[in-house]
Design a protein around this motif. Structure first.
Motif, PDB file in Angstrom:
ATOM      1  N   PHE A  65       1.609  33.484 -35.490  1.00 45.47           N
ATOM      2  CA  PHE A  65       1.981  32.354 -36.344  1.00 45.47           C
ATOM      3  C   PHE A  65       3.271  31.714 -35.836  1.00 45.47           C
ATOM      4  O   PHE A  65       3.383  30.485 -35.718  1.00 45.47           O
ATOM      5  N   PRO A 126       5.400  32.865 -45.107  1.00 48.75           N
ATOM      6  CA  PRO A 126       5.366  32.057 -43.876  1.00 48.75           C
ATOM      7  C   PRO A 126       6.551  31.111 -43.754  1.00 48.75           C
ATOM      8  O   PRO A 126       7.076  30.910 -42.653  1.00 48.75           O
ATOM      9  N   TRP A 257      -1.859  30.865 -43.221  1.00 50.06           N
ATOM     10  CA  TRP A 257      -0.956  30.846 -42.069  1.00 50.06           C
ATOM     11  C   TRP A 257      -1.112  29.551 -41.274  1.00 50.06           C
ATOM     12  O   TRP A 257      -0.122  28.943 -40.855  1.00 50.06           O
TER      13      TRP A 257
END
Length: 312
Positions: A65, A126, A257
């Protein structure tokens, strides 16, 4: 589409109110600085601290990510350097501001409120990963390039020290780290403290957007727009596209994500590009116009990104 409009319209409506409040002289420069200080030092850090403390952490954090987001960030940063060097023949210090204008994202005043509104508190982790590395990666590179151009050597020890100091002094980053520590240790905020944090955190999203609109009202749009005409597309079009390519076809990411990475990349240029330009008195007019234009145009591009991601 109605759901998308319900997300986007109040966000940019609050931003517009902040802009108009300054233009109508309801707020002066001191009031704007005070509001921005409140957002950066209290509202947003406490919102992120509480959200991350209550977030259920996944067993496996996908580090691909980060590679997806920062692979796109560094690519457009380098392209911004190239625009300054080859198209506008600017010195290295100004090239660094070109690069920052293309690759440095407005993660706090726009990224946090829009992503949390669109995807909920589940997006806090995130967001944390992106913000934790955002300043400590792009800011030292920009500083080093400016200092190299001015003939001042920058040692690794000094750069490491400046990064550590930034982590300690930055309330946004500290709020994230404290929230993560509470989560990992299983501790919770005492009842009255949690209630205060909840009330302060509730003000973060509207105050962030109002503060950004107020700040943008002070950025000049007069003068040559040539550099911004190249840098804005790099930021709001190419950056999210590159992140999507890395996240989905290359690394095979999916779900939240991907949505957070691409949506954050679609945000306009962050205010620090202008602050760096003003601090070092180099290309600040380029950064200011890029911030203003990318923010105005992001009304459409962020809406498009949210719509496309909602279809996946």
């Amino acid at each position: 589409m109605n759901g998308l409009f319900g997300i986007v319209s109040p966000i940019f409506g609050i931003l517009a109110l902040g802009f108009l409040a300054v233009k109508a002289r309801v707020l002066d420069e001191r009031a704007v600085k005070g509001l921005v200080s409140f957002v950066f030092n209290f509202a947003v850090p406490i919102l992120l601290l509480r959200s991350l403390a209550l977030t259920e952490l996944p067993e496996d954090i996908r580090w691909s990510f980060l590679l997806s987001f920062y692979g796109g960030s560094f690519t457009v940063y380098l392209l911004g350097l190239a625009v300054g060097r080859y198209l506008f023949r600017r010195p290295l210090a100004q090239q660094a501001i070109f690069g920052m204008s293309a690759g440095f994202t407005n993660t706090v005043l726009m990224g946090i409120p829009i992503i949390l509104t669109a995807y909920g508190p589940e997006a806090t982790l995130p967001i944390f990963l992106i913000i934790a590395f955002h300043g400590p990666t792009l800011m030292p590179i920009t500083t080093a390039l400016i200092q190299v151009d001015r003939g001042v050597g920058v040692s690794f020890r000094r750069q490491a020290g400046s990064i550590a100091l930034e982590l300690v002094k930055n309330p946004i980053i500290m709020g994230l780290w404290v929230g993560l520590a509470l989560n990992l240790t299983g501790l919770s905020l005492p009842g009255p403290v949690d209630k205060v944090a909840e009330m302060l955190g509730a003000s973060a999203v509207p105050c962030s957007l109002f503060a950004l609109g107020s700040s943008l009202a002070g950025y000049p749009l007069r003068g040559a727009l040539g550099p911004a005409a190249f840098l804005v597309p790099l930021k709001i079009f190419l950056h999210p596209f590159l992140v999507w390519v890395l996240a989905v076809p290359v690394f095979g990411l999916e779900g939240l994500w991907v949505k957070v990475a691409v949506t954050m990349a679609a945000m306009p240029t962050g205010i620090n590009a202008y602050l760096f330009g003003a601090r070092y008195d180099t290309a600040q007019e380029v950064a200011a116009r890029t911030i203003l234009l990318s923010t105005l145009l992001s009304v459409g591009t962020i809406s498009l990104v949210l719509y496309l991601l909602s279809m996946s």
